[in-house]
Design a protein around this motif. Structure first.
Motif, mmCIF file in Angstrom:
data_model
loop_
_atom_site.group_PDB
_atom_site.id
_atom_site.type_symbol
_atom_site.label_atom_id
_atom_site.label_comp_id
_atom_site.label_asym_id
_atom_site.label_seq_id
_atom_site.Cartn_x
_atom_site.Cartn_y
_atom_site.Cartn_z
ATOM 1 N N ALA A 1 0.846 -1.182 0.000
ATOM 2 C CA ALA A 1 0.000 0.000 0.000
ATOM 3 C C ALA A 1 0.890 1.245 0.000
ATOM 4 O O ALA A 1 2.069 1.186 0.366
ATOM 5 N N PHE A 2 0.324 2.366 -0.413
ATOM 6 C CA PHE A 2 1.135 3.579 -0.569
ATOM 7 C C PHE A 2 1.795 4.011 0.728
ATOM 8 O O PHE A 2 2.816 4.687 0.732
ATOM 9 N N TYR A 3 1.241 3.604 1.875
ATOM 10 C CA TYR A 3 1.774 4.015 3.174
ATOM 11 C C TYR A 3 2.853 3.075 3.691
ATOM 12 O O TYR A 3 3.237 3.154 4.864
ATOM 13 N N GLY A 4 3.364 2.184 2.841
ATOM 14 C CA GLY A 4 4.549 1.416 3.176
ATOM 15 C C GLY A 4 4.312 0.051 3.766
ATOM 16 O O GLY A 4 5.281 -0.664 4.050
ATOM 17 N N HIS A 5 3.072 -0.351 3.967
ATOM 18 C CA HIS A 5 2.797 -1.683 4.501
ATOM 19 C C HIS A 5 2.806 -2.695 3.359
ATOM 20 O O HIS A 5 2.073 -2.546 2.380
ATOM 21 N N SER B 1 -10.624 10.337 2.508
ATOM 22 C CA SER B 1 -10.305 11.770 2.485
ATOM 23 C C SER B 1 -8.836 11.996 2.143
ATOM 24 O O SER B 1 -8.493 12.911 1.392
ATOM 25 N N VAL B 2 -7.972 11.177 2.716
ATOM 26 C CA VAL B 2 -6.541 11.290 2.429
ATOM 27 C C VAL B 2 -6.278 11.049 0.945
ATOM 28 O O VAL B 2 -5.546 11.798 0.288
ATOM 29 N N VAL B 3 -6.864 9.996 0.405
ATOM 30 C CA VAL B 3 -6.670 9.655 -1.014
ATOM 31 C C VAL B 3 -7.156 10.798 -1.901
ATOM 32 O O VAL B 3 -6.494 11.163 -2.889
ATOM 33 N N GLY B 4 -8.300 11.380 -1.545
ATOM 34 C CA GLY B 4 -8.833 12.465 -2.353
ATOM 35 C C GLY B 4 -8.053 13.753 -2.212
ATOM 36 O O GLY B 4 -7.807 14.459 -3.195
ATOM 37 N N TRP C 1 -4.924 14.383 -1.564
ATOM 38 C CA TRP C 1 -3.637 14.405 -2.256
ATOM 39 C C TRP C 1 -3.692 13.734 -3.628
ATOM 40 O O TRP C 1 -2.661 13.441 -4.226
ATOM 41 N N ASN C 2 -4.906 13.515 -4.129
ATOM 42 C CA ASN C 2 -5.112 12.973 -5.472
ATOM 43 C C ASN C 2 -4.282 11.704 -5.706
ATOM 44 O O ASN C 2 -3.663 11.516 -6.757
ATOM 45 N N LEU C 3 -4.297 10.830 -4.706
ATOM 46 C CA LEU C 3 -3.442 9.647 -4.770
ATOM 47 C C LEU C 3 -3.929 8.633 -5.801
ATOM 48 O O LEU C 3 -3.128 7.901 -6.382
ATOM 49 N N GLU C 4 -5.235 8.575 -6.010
ATOM 50 C CA GLU C 4 -5.748 7.603 -6.981
ATOM 51 C C GLU C 4 -5.165 7.860 -8.361
ATOM 52 O O GLU C 4 -4.801 6.928 -9.084
ATOM 53 N N GLU C 5 -5.058 9.127 -8.721
ATOM 54 C CA GLU C 5 -4.513 9.471 -10.029
ATOM 55 C C GLU C 5 -3.021 9.152 -10.112
ATOM 56 O O GLU C 5 -2.538 8.632 -11.118
ATOM 57 N N HIS C 6 -2.290 9.451 -9.043
ATOM 58 C CA HIS C 6 -0.836 9.322 -9.091
ATOM 59 C C HIS C 6 -0.327 7.918 -8.764
ATOM 60 O O HIS C 6 0.841 7.609 -9.018
ATOM 61 N N LEU C 7 -1.192 7.091 -8.187
ATOM 62 C CA LEU C 7 -0.766 5.733 -7.836
ATOM 63 C C LEU C 7 -1.532 4.671 -8.619
ATOM 64 O O LEU C 7 -1.556 3.507 -8.240
ATOM 65 N N LYS C 8 -2.146 5.079 -9.681
ATOM 66 C CA LYS C 8 -2.990 4.164 -10.444
ATOM 67 C C LYS C 8 -2.194 3.325 -11.424
ATOM 68 O O LYS C 8 -2.766 2.559 -12.187
ATOM 69 N N SER C 9 -0.894 3.454 -11.414
ATOM 70 C CA SER C 9 -0.041 2.675 -12.319
ATOM 71 C C SER C 9 -0.395 2.927 -13.779
ATOM 72 O O SER C 9 -0.468 2.005 -14.587
ATOM 73 N N ARG C 10 -0.643 4.167 -14.114
ATOM 74 C CA ARG C 10 -1.052 4.498 -15.475
ATOM 75 C C ARG C 10 0.165 4.505 -16.395
ATOM 76 O O ARG C 10 1.013 5.380 -16.323
#
Length: 834
Positions: free
Chosen positions: A153-157, A369-372, A374-383
């Protein structure tokens, strides 16, 4: 290496090669009850005994472990620490003491399968781009998964893929993964030490996640090898650590992993949310007592971490991470200053980047809320950036190749940045992906910023820059154009036919030689293409070892149909086309009339049926190809002449003068009563995939087709309609009459079509392409040593003397002088007959 005592049965020696030396490091802390299974399994490995060294690092055990190992396993090198240094420092200690070419790690509560080491070694020996092999870890029952690949996960786990799920023994394909579990892995020993090994400040937990991530940043690869298996007694570590202390280490080490390994942009986006979530995970306990421990320059004894509550553990983890930021900053600089791979390529390997790991309502709300924020879905979506190129026209009227590329772009653009290129000016635009015209200059520009190229047909011939690039290439070979050409050019002069056939085959072989992954339309096609790939040496030890099924090299991705049902917008045939009434029984030919099709038998059959069934009408949807560059087909003209000669033109047989727009085809399909497809019996038929039949399924039409191709077998196997022998007018007429007259048969076929259609959507058909797009990579035999071996074979034809000298040298270096000389003697004996 050390010798096994004489009373231990010798393991089977492996003939034919010099196997590399391996040092197996086992870290132990009060694990006496597990050691016999662990060390005993190493004696049973299917690997030369003199090539295996066992290094046993004991972290101040008090249960008699050391005495037992020294007494029972004298071949094991034992080192005893005066305190519990933790797992990470002990592994590094073992790596420094080891003398093997490769370093293997095995948990003290794990049992190695006999093939564990050999299967892992074979990958490192074959693929020099791979630095580390991740073994499959099953639980004691040998059917439940502990680890089948690494996720994060993005938080290192970090997470173990398929943890607690049933094992799938059929899954044997090697594949990239973010990290190997420290409980069972193999790594190049010198490289392990050069990149810093495990971070010794971690003590335990996530040191393997951190190490794997670091390898990828530095340009190395980690590969999961499911044929390399160990069996693990699950859940023993936490029993020794205790839950609060475990949480402390998990949170502190996750923060350190994130801080060290993200690039600047993603660190700025992920770190705030990582801290918030680390704190929230500890709020299930009211106590806020903090341990007295502060991080020093050495890894702490575990007993010094006196955490009395979950909240205290999480707060202490955040605090101690903050106190160590200066040291972490130095580590971060050492990693980032040597970065070779961008974050956007690595985050694909996370797989579970946006996975919340606490099933608490308030936590989940904050997580969203955290994901939204910092727009993490866009930047971590492996696009990834994907380029699809076709030579077909992209317009309202499209043939099969263009339709396939369009649907492929629609599907892949859900998760990637897609550019769809065509060699002609495009007439279509999309809000989901970019549509461009390509030429020699534009292709260079596009290739600079592309993670994957997908093409079909002659594209690589037009743009050899694709072959010269290092970009992973997916070749869509669903259309065997060299077989089509045999029929298409049948009327040309022999010299032209032979020259074109040779040219088509050469162009195709160049694609097969360059591609990293291939898709075709059916299992029968796959058998055909495997033969051709074998002929140019693409079926070789490297591709076989990567996946013995060869699905990682060539898979099936047929034509698909939309997941949304067709919608009627206007009346187009019945009651509109003169001669076709509203209540007629309408047969639809759903595409173009090409030379390899047989509309003539169908027209004769319709003429026969119409004599006693005047309501039977046949409508050809397309009589000309939508791409003006494709020459007019002689069969279209022959069909028109025959209908005219039989006196049924515009009475029972009708030709649409042009080509129906792709988005309007549903109007025609929904007015039809029966879908038809007839063809001749020849080589093109055997390996074709009649894409028009997919539209019939989409519109719930029963089908009449000539037998012999893949989709006619689909019709038979699923009772979707009736199939008939090639060029049999009477059988075809009878099939049409049966579906016209027998209401029960018609209803049964229609119901079967409706039941099958959901399994034939584009999403399911193109699943292998979508899977490769998530993790595009060069084929196992296209880079590193395998590519050198494959390329060496070409010398056998062009320069045989050079080939044999090089082969002897490679053999000598790999298997040693004795086996090399034996090989030469056998070769000479074979050639001379002596």
């Amino acid at each position: 290496m050390t010798n096994v005592p004489s009373d231990v049965p010798p393991r089977a020696e492996l003939p034919g090669r010099e196997w590399p030396t391996v040092s197996v490091v086992i870290v132990n802390f009060n694990g006496r009850e597990y050691l016999d299974r662990c060390l005993g399994s190493l004696r049973e490995l299917d690997y030369p005994a003199d090539k295996v060294e066992v290094v046993f690092i004991d972290n101040a055990s008090s249960d008699g472990s050391v005495e037992h190992v020294r007494r029972t396993y004298p071949e094991v090198r034992v080192t005893v620490n005066d305190r519990n240094t933790g797992f990470s420092p002990a592994v590094n200690q073992g790596a420094r003491l080891a003398g093997g070419t490769y370093l293997a790690l095995l948990n003290n509560d794990a049992e190695a399968d006999a093939q564990w080491l050999k299967r892992a070694v074979q990958v490192l020996d074959m693929e020099d781009r791979v630095a580390c092999v991740a073994s499959k870890i099953l639980r004691e029952d040998r059917t439940t998964v502990d680890y089948a690949g690494g996720q994060m996960a993005f938080y290192g786990h970090g997470f173990n893929a398929r943890n607690d799920q049933p094992d799938d023994p059929s899954d044997q394909a090697n594949r990239p993964t973010l990290f190997a579990s420290g409980g069972a892995m193999l790594v190049r020993r010198t490289l392990f030490l050069e990149v810093g090994g495990f971070d010794e400040s971690y003590f335990a937990y996530f040191e393997d996640v951190d190490f794997g991530w670091r390898l990828w940043i530095l340009g190395h690869e980690v590969t999961y090898v499911p044929s390399s298996v160990v069996y693990h007694r699950h859940g023993q570590t936490i029993k020794r650590f205790g839950y609060p202390r475990e949480r402390y280490l998990l949170e502190r080490n996750a923060l350190a992993t994130v801080f060290k390994n993200y690039g600047d942009e993603l660190l700025a986006r992920t770190l705030p949310g990582t801290l918030v979530l680390a704190l929230l995970r500890g709020l299930s306990d009211d106590s806020t007592a903090l341990p007295d421990y502060r991080i020093g320059t050495e890894a702490p004894p575990l007993g010094d971490i006196t955490v009395s509550s979950l909240t205290g553990a999480h707060l202490a983890a955040i605090r101690d991470w903050g106190l160590d930021l200066s040291g972490l900053g130095a580590k971060r600089y050492a990693i980032q200053s040597q970065r070779l791979v961008d974050d956007r390529h690595i985050v694909r390997l996370f797989e579970e980047a946006l996975l919340p790991n606490v099933p608490d309502r308030d936590f989940l709300q904050v997580f969203r809320s955290v994901v939204g924020a910092w727009n993490l879905e866009e930047h971590l979506k492996s696009r990834g950036r994907i380029l699809i190129v076709t030579a077909d026209r992209l317009g309202k009227k499209m043939a099969g190749p263009a339709i396939r590329c369009w649907e492929m772009a629609k599907l892949l653009s859900r998760d990637h940045l897609v550019t769809l290129g065509t060699t002609t000016p495009p007439e279509l635009r999309s809000d989901d992906f970019e549509v461009v015209q390509v030429n020699g200059d534009r292709i260079d520009e596009l290739l600079k910023d592309t993670d994957l190229v997908i093409f079909q047909g002659f594209i690589m011939f037009f743009y050899p820059q694709i072959a010269a690039s290092d970009v992973p290439v997916l070749v869509d070979i669903y259309d065997p154009f060299h077989l089509e050409g045999l029929e298409l050019r049948r009327e040309e002069a022999p010299i032209e036919r032979f020259a074109t056939a040779q040219s088509d085959t050469r162009i195709l072989n160049e694609q097969l030689a360059r591609g990293d992954f291939f898709v075709c339309a059916s299992d029968k096609q796959r058998d055909f293409w495997l033969g051709q790939l074998t002929g140019i040496n693409r079926v070789n030890p490297a591709t076989y070892d990567q996946d013995a099924s060869l699905r990682s090299l060539l898979d099936v991705a047929p034509f698909g149909l939309p997941s949304e049902p067709p919608v009627k917008r206007e009346q187009v045939v019945k009651g509109v086309v003169p001669g076709i009434e509203a209540d007629d029984f309408l047969l639809l030919w759903g595409g173009g009339i090409y030379n390899w099709f047989d509309p003539l038998t169908l027209i004769r059959a319709v003429g026969q049926v119409a004599a006693d069934h005047p309501d039977v009408k046949l409508f050809f949807l397309g009589s000309a190809h939508p791409n003006p560059d494709v020459p007019e087909m002689r069969m279209a003209a022959a069909a028109y002449r025959l209908a005219e000669e039989l006196g049924i033109l515009d009475k029972h047989v009708f030709f649409n003068p042009g080509w129906v727009e792709y988005d309007r085809r549903a109007d025609y399909l929904l007015e039809a009563d029966l879908g038809v497809s007839t063809h001749f019996e020849h080589i093109e038929t055997a390996f074709s995939y009649r894409t028009r039949i997919l539209d019939y399924l989409w519109a719930s039409l029963p089908i009449v087709a000539t037998e012999g191709d893949s989709l006619s077998r689909l019709v038979n196997d699923n009772a979707l309609g009736l199939t008939v022998p090639a060029e049999d007018v009477d059988a075809l007429a009878d099939a049409i009459r049966r579906l016209h007259d027998d209401a029960d048969l018609y209803a049964t076929c229609r119901a079967a079509v409706q039941a099958l259609a959901p399994d034939m959507t584009w999403e399911k058909a193109l699943a292998p392409i979508a899977a490769f797009a998530r993790r595009p990579r060069r084929a196992a035999d296209r880079v590193g040593r395998p590519a050198q071996y494959v390329n060496t074979q070409r010398l056998m034809v062009s320069r045989p003397a050079t080939y044999y000298v090089r082969r002897f040298y490679d053999y000598y270096r790999t298997v040693g002088p004795r086996m090399a000389l034996t090989h030469v003697r056998n070769f000479v004996r074979l050639r001379t007959g002596r």
